[in-house]
Design an enzyme around this catalytic site. Sequence first.
Site: not given
Length: 457
Positions: A377, A396
Site C-alpha cells: 500500500h 504490511c
Amino acid sequence: MLTMVNGSTQGGSVMARILPRLMLSTTLWFALLLSGPVSAGLLWHSNQQLNEAGRHLYRLLLPEKNTLIGMSVPERDQWLTQEWLGVLKAREHFAQYSLPQHWRSEGFKLAREQGNLAVYMESQAPDYNGYRELHRHYERLARKQNYTVLPAGPNVRPGERDGVIPALRRRLAELGRQVPAPVSRADVLDPPLSETLSALQRAGGLEVTGGLNEDIRALLNRSPAALRAEIKTNLRRWLHLPPATTDYVLINIPSYRLTLVRAGQPRLSMKVIVGRPDWPTPELATHIDALKVNPDWTPTDNILREDLLPAQRKDGGYLDRNGFRVWLPDRSEPVPPSSIDWQNPPSGLRLVQQPGPTNALGQLKFEMRNRHSVYLHDTPDKSLFGRDRRALSHGCVRLAEPAALAQGLGWQMPEHERTQLLPPAERLPVYMVYFTAWSEGGSLVFAGDIYGKNEHI
C-alpha cells in the site's frame, strides 16, 4: 528405512553366532546387506555412492560434510529424504495458492513410484538467473582460501587518502565487483570507488555515506567460509519459490526493496518499508488480485490494542482528527470516536479510517490473498523512505512509488476521489522473500539479517 538397518544389524550378529565358520566381520556383513535388499530400498545411493538423483539433490541441499560424517549409507539416504521433504513442506507453506503437482509432495511421491527420481530431481533446481548466479559465487568461494583483510583504522570519507584503499579495491574485486581504476592516486577514495561503496551500503540497508566505515569493514572482512555459509542459507531459500515465471514482483524484505521483473529483467525498482522485528513481514508467494483506489482502513485488533488505543487515551481527539469512525455490534451506522469511553471501551467495536489524506494506506492498496492478511500500500508519510533502515511497519509493505507500480502492472489511475476496486489487467505473482545475500550485476551483495533468521539455521 532406519528400522530396516537396525533389524538387519541384529540379524548379522545372530548369523555370526549360528555360522561361526564364515568368520564374517561386522563390516563385511553390513557390506553384504547393502548389496542386497537394503541397498534396493535406498533412494539416493547405488553401490554405496550417490546416484544421479542423489547428486542432483546434494547440489540443491549443499549439506555440510560434518553433518554426514559418521552416518551409514542408509542413514545418509534417510537424512537426505527428510531434508527434501522439509523443502517441499516449506514450499507449500510459502505459496498462498496451489502449486503444480511436480512442485509439491505429490510430485516426489509419484517420481518414487515411477522410478524416475533422477529426472524429477533435475527439474527441481530453481530456474531463476538470481539462483544460478548465487550458486556460481558459492562454487567460486569454495576454491578461494586466501582473501584480503582490511585492517582496523579510522573512517575514510569520499575524497580522502588512506593506505587501506588499495586493499579495499582488491577485496571488492575478490567479491566479484567491477572495481573502477583509480582516477588519480591509488590511495584516494575517489568518486567511482565511493559510488561502489554507496551501492553496497544502499543494498545492505546501511547508512549511505560512500565512505569506508566500521560497517563496511565488517561486511567485507568475512572469510570465504563465512560468506559461503550465508550464501548457502540463501540458496536454500530460493528452493521455496514457485516454478519460475518471466514476469513477477519481488520484494526482498532485508534490503527494503521492491523490483518489478518483466521478461526476466528488472523494469522498476523502489524503496519499501517492511515490518518491525516484533511485527515481521512474512515470506510468501501470492498474486495481486485487485487495486483499491482511495481505500479505507480497518486496523487489526492488535494494532488497535497496542497503537491506536494508547494514542487515543493520551490525546482524546486523535481518532476523530485522523478520520476514524467506530462500528458497534448493535448499531447499523458508525458513531464518532468522541462518543466512546476509551478508558472502558465496549467489546466488539471496530474502527474504520475513512479515505483521505491522513489514511494510513494512502491512495492505493494492492489486494493480495494470503493467510497473513498482509498487502502492499501507499502511505501518507513519505519522509520515512529517507531512512536507511526501514523495518517500521506492522507487517504490511509500504511503497515509495505506488502509482508507478500500478502503472507497471497495467492499471490506469482514475482521477476521482471515491473508493473503487479495480480488477487486474493480469494476475502477476508476488514473491516476498528474505534474501540477505544475492547477486546483482554479477557481484555479491549483502543485506543485514534484520529479523535474525540466519542465526537459527
